[in-house]
Design a protein around this motif. Structure first.
Motif, short mmCIF file in Angstrom:
data_model
loop_
_atom_site.label_atom_id
_atom_site.label_comp_id
_atom_site.label_asym_id
_atom_site.label_seq_id
_atom_site.Cartn_x
_atom_site.Cartn_y
_atom_site.Cartn_z
N HIS A 86 3.49 56.60 -41.85
CA HIS A 86 3.04 55.21 -41.76
C HIS A 86 2.36 54.90 -40.43
O HIS A 86 1.96 53.76 -40.20
N ASP A 163 11.91 44.70 -37.36
CA ASP A 163 13.33 44.36 -37.19
C ASP A 163 13.68 44.09 -35.73
O ASP A 163 14.73 44.51 -35.24
N LYS A 214 6.89 40.94 -27.36
CA LYS A 214 5.94 39.82 -27.30
C LYS A 214 4.62 40.23 -26.68
O LYS A 214 3.78 39.38 -26.40
N HIS A 217 -2.04 41.60 -27.82
CA HIS A 217 -3.30 42.33 -27.84
C HIS A 217 -4.23 41.74 -26.79
O HIS A 217 -4.30 40.53 -26.61
N PRO A 273 -4.47 46.47 -32.48
CA PRO A 273 -4.84 45.31 -33.29
C PRO A 273 -4.53 45.41 -34.79
O PRO A 273 -4.04 44.45 -35.36
N ARG A 274 -4.85 46.51 -35.46
CA ARG A 274 -4.68 46.57 -36.91
C ARG A 274 -3.24 46.82 -37.33
O ARG A 274 -2.75 46.30 -38.31
N PRO B 36 -11.50 39.69 -31.70
CA PRO B 36 -10.62 40.85 -31.82
C PRO B 36 -10.22 41.07 -33.29
O PRO B 36 -10.02 40.10 -34.02
N ILE B 37 -10.13 42.33 -33.67
CA ILE B 37 -9.55 42.66 -34.97
C ILE B 37 -8.08 42.26 -34.92
O ILE B 37 -7.47 42.28 -33.85
N PHE B 38 -7.49 41.86 -36.06
CA PHE B 38 -6.07 41.48 -36.04
C PHE B 38 -5.36 42.14 -37.22
O PHE B 38 -6.00 42.75 -38.08
N SER B 39 -4.05 42.03 -37.24
CA SER B 39 -3.27 42.56 -38.36
C SER B 39 -2.86 41.40 -39.26
O SER B 39 -2.57 40.30 -38.77
N GLN B 102 -5.26 34.28 -28.41
CA GLN B 102 -5.38 35.59 -29.05
C GLN B 102 -4.43 35.61 -30.25
O GLN B 102 -3.40 34.96 -30.23
N PRO B 103 -4.77 36.40 -31.28
CA PRO B 103 -3.85 36.49 -32.42
C PRO B 103 -2.52 37.14 -32.02
O PRO B 103 -2.49 38.05 -31.18
N VAL B 104 -1.45 36.65 -32.62
CA VAL B 104 -0.11 37.22 -32.42
C VAL B 104 0.50 37.38 -33.81
O VAL B 104 0.37 36.48 -34.64
N ASN B 105 1.16 38.49 -34.06
CA ASN B 105 1.73 38.70 -35.39
C ASN B 105 3.25 38.64 -35.35
O ASN B 105 3.90 39.52 -34.82
N PRO B 108 4.58 40.60 -39.61
CA PRO B 108 3.81 41.80 -39.98
C PRO B 108 4.33 42.44 -41.26
O PRO B 108 5.49 42.28 -41.62
N ALA B 111 5.01 48.83 -42.40
CA ALA B 111 4.05 49.90 -42.74
C ALA B 111 4.68 50.98 -43.60
O ALA B 111 3.98 51.77 -44.22
N ARG B 112 6.02 51.03 -43.65
CA ARG B 112 6.68 52.08 -44.43
C ARG B 112 6.82 51.72 -45.90
O ARG B 112 7.21 52.55 -46.72
N GLN B 134 -6.06 43.40 -46.07
CA GLN B 134 -5.79 44.60 -45.26
C GLN B 134 -5.15 45.70 -46.10
O GLN B 134 -5.54 46.86 -46.01
N MET B 138 -6.56 49.60 -47.12
CA MET B 138 -5.78 50.82 -46.84
C MET B 138 -5.37 51.54 -48.11
O MET B 138 -4.72 52.59 -48.03
N ARG B 218 16.78 44.07 -44.19
CA ARG B 218 15.57 44.48 -43.49
C ARG B 218 14.39 44.70 -44.43
O ARG B 218 13.30 45.04 -43.98
N CYS B 273 9.55 32.45 -32.20
CA CYS B 273 9.31 33.69 -31.46
C CYS B 273 10.20 33.88 -30.24
O CYS B 273 10.39 34.99 -29.78
#
Lengths: 346, 321
Positions: A86, A163, A214, A217, A273-274, B36-39, B102-105, B108, B111-112, B134, B138, B218, B273
């Motif tokens: 991943h 998490d 925190k 980017h 970023p991605r 900027p690219i973001f997620s 700026q973007p903040v995630n 998210p 990814a698994r 996105q 992928m 989770r 946050c």
């Protein structure tokens, strides 16, 4: 090899050395005469021209030789570069960050031409020219992380964030201060820091993790770490401990100035970023004691730091055994004069 | 230690009325450079100058994460709120200059995950619009279950169905259509992660149902930004900077601190946050803890406050800021 880069080795005959210019720009890590842990992070913003902070990723006279050494380490032990499935997206993020930075900062050495996802990368020092499709790993000879870090000084780890924790799940680690990616991969932030003495009780890891979760980017941060290494060996890995560990027992008053090195790591942290992952480049700079003492302030200060460091730390950093030898050598350069605050030579 | 990334100066390129409640805004950089690219799941904080009052509201990005030409957000009009959404609806026009963070995630994708199961209610659709784009790029597997009040208020329903086909399931409250959550959760492949964004009730329902069915905590992710609630005015004293002022009924404590010229950290401005966490030095009264960050024990102890959403009633509040 061109005039820009040294023809030198980090093994065998150990011909590594720093030029006068490299000594002058060496990242001496002690801003005062004593040392204790701290999170000591600051924004990774461009520094003075010629300094190691001038660019996002410093390329110096050791570049070509370091990449040759990395290729040898990988040939002997391919597990020094790993990426869990991943983490490939984070690998692309890193490849983009490095290629764009180097092409912008060193246009005489690196070029990146993009036509949509068709990318054309030129690395003149390593004589590499590559056309590939961004985000299509089948168009590169290695995965994106391995491809770009075979061409970039320093170790790299990629941390996934989930998490409320960071997980070390990919990396290229061949110039490490005695830790193993193969052992640590998959661990959480506090798990992989567990061997560090004292800092946990001091709450350092709680604060550092909170801060990193925190990290934004576009706002990378940096800190220094340091240790001591006998001979200019980049690959001081646990895997190879039997090969390099015993060298500590062979030091003498005659050889210590030449063989003992201060090993400094410039550690930076960048949000990607991605993938929303964090990349942790750990760039190793070596300087032999003989080279370091040519700067009087650094010689005085290193003597005081080594003299006053707690034994737990000297043990963790692996130099308790040779501390008396180091002190005897360094003491001759410490006249007791006060030193000025900050890293810079007087 | 500062986490401040440079802000993004933008100009409003387009304002689109999506339906009677929702408007979409597109921002491009004033200097013409790339964003900027973001997620997928990231938000930006939009700074507004509402006739002298500085408002900073977080909105999820809904444009394609790889679209570096501009960012898009959707804003639902909130008639009873403090005015940020009304300002966006009534005053923000194409050509206006604004400032974005700026973007903040904070939401998210994992990814698994073998599959992403997305559950949206109303305006909670926005982070998923970017995430689906996105995941599709992928080659990942996903499914969206999107609940809206009526066909007329179903923002982006047609567009999403057209583009993603049978991966998008829409439910209209008016037609008494409901997500059959138990059946849905029962039929997911191993390795599925659930994401929910929408009204508080929906988020609680999804968490509780999944938990009762044995899903690991989770594997269930949610995002709920709170709008800072309005309340009674209260006085506050800042010990470190030596300032005292009154927080107005429609102003958040964080906004009042900023208006007093004191720098304070923040990221989400919605109680999620933890970045603005502030030590309470003295509390003679009652803190209205409205955040999702502090634990129940911490809230009861009244030694910390999240000034982005929390308020105070009582005689004296002194903060270490």
């Amino acid at each position: 090899m061109s005039l820009d880069f040294n023809d030198e080795t980090f093994r065998g005959d150990y011909t590594f050395k720093n030029s006068a210019k490299a000594i002058k720009r060496f990242p001496f890590p002690f801003p005062e005469d004593s040392y204790m842990y701290s999170v000591n992070m600051e924004p990774h913003v461009p520094g003075p021209v010629g300094s190691i902070f001038e660019h996002m990723f410093d390329v110096d006279e050791h570049y070509v030789a370091e990449m040759r050494d990395r290729a040898q380490v990988l040939a002997d032990d391919p597990l020094r570069c790993q990426s869990l499935p991943h983490m490939e997206l984070a690998g692309w993020d890193l490849l983009e960050l490095i290629m764009e930075s180097k092409a912008r900062d060193y246009p005489h050495w690196f070029e990146l031409h993009k036509d949509g996802n068709n990318w054309h990368w030129i690395n003149k020092p390593l004589q590499i020219e590559q056309r590939f499709t961004f985000m299509d790993a089948s168009t590169l000879p290695y995965g994106p992380l391995e491809y770009i870090t075979r061409q970039t000084q320093g170790d790299f780890t990629l941390q996934d964030q989930r998490d409320d924790d960071l997980w070390i799940e990919a990396g290229m680690v061949t110039t490490q201060a005695d830790w193993s990616l193969d052992f640590d991969i998959g661990m959480s932030f506090k798990q992989w820091h567990a061997p560090v003495p004292l800092a946990g009780q001091m709450g350092i890891f709680d604060r550092a993790l909170k801060f990193l979760l925190k990290l934004q980017h576009g706002a990378p941060v940096r800190r220094f770490n340091w240790t001591m290494t006998v001979d200019p060996l980049l690959d001081t890995s646990p895997e190879n401990y039997p090969k390099w560990g015993p060298s500590k027992t062979t030091m003498t008053p005659e050889t210590i100035g030449h063989r003992q090195h201060l090993r400094v790591e410039l550690q930076t942290l960048h949000r990607l970023p991605r993938s929303n992952a964090i990349v942790f480049p750990i760039r190793c700079y070596l300087i032999r004691f003989e080279e370091l003492v040519t700067v009087p302030k650094w010689a005085r200060r290193l003597h005081r730091v080594v003299r006053d460091i707690p034994d737990e730390l000297a043990t963790y950093k692996g130099f308790l055994r040779n501390k008396p030898l180091m002190l005897d050598y360094l003491a001759q350069f410490d006249d007791g004069q006060p030193t000025s605050l900050g890293f810079a030579p007087d | 230690m500062s986490v401040g990334a440079p802000k993004i100066p933008v100009v409003v390129a387009e304002v689109v009325e999506v339906n009677e409640l929702i408007k979409r805004f597109r921002f491009v950089r004033r200097d013409g450079a790339a964003m900027p690219i973001f997620s997928g799941g990231s938000h930006v904080v939009v700074e507004m100058d509402d006739h002298g009052t500085r408002r900073m509201n977080p909105y999820s990005l809904m444009s394609h994460p790889a679209d570096t030409m501009g960012y898009e957000i959707s804003v639902r009009r909130d008639e009873v709120g403090r005015g940020g959404s009304l300002y966006m609806h009534n005053h923000v026009k194409p050509g206006m200059e604004m400032v974005l963070s700026q973007p903040v995630n904070l939401f998210p994708l994992d990814a698994r995950a073998k599959k992403h199961l997305m559950i949206a209610g109303g305006i909670g659709i926005t982070p998923f619009v970017a995430q689906m784009a996105q995941v599709e790029t992928m080659g990942g597997r996903f499914e969206l279950h999107y609940s809206v009040r009526s066909p007329a208020l179903g923002a982006y329903v047609d567009r999403l169905q057209q583009h993603y086909g049978p991966r998008v399931h829409v439910y209209f409250d008016e037609l008494r259509q409901q997500i059959d959550l138990k059946t849905l959760l029962k039929s997911q492949p191993l390795g599925t992660h659930i994401y929910v964004c929408g009204p508080k009730g929906m988020i609680g329902w999804v968490h509780a149902t999944a938990k009762a069915m044995g899903w690991p905590d989770r594997a269930v992710h949610s995002e709920e930004f709170l709008a800072p609630p309005v309340g009674l005015a209260f006085d506050v004293q800042l010990a470190a900077s030596g300032k005292s002022f009154t927080v107005q009924p429609n102003q958040s404590l964080l906004e009042a601190i900023e208006a007093a010229g004191v720098e304070a950290p923040y990221l989400c401005r919605g109680g999620a946050c933890g970045q603005c966490e502030t030590e309470v030095l003295r509390c003679d009264g009652h803190i209205e803890h409205n955040d999702h960050w502090l634990t129940d024990d911490q809230k009861a102890a009244n030694t910390k406050i999240m000034p982005c959403v929390s308020r105070f009633r009582g005689a004296a509040l002194i903060l270490d800021r």
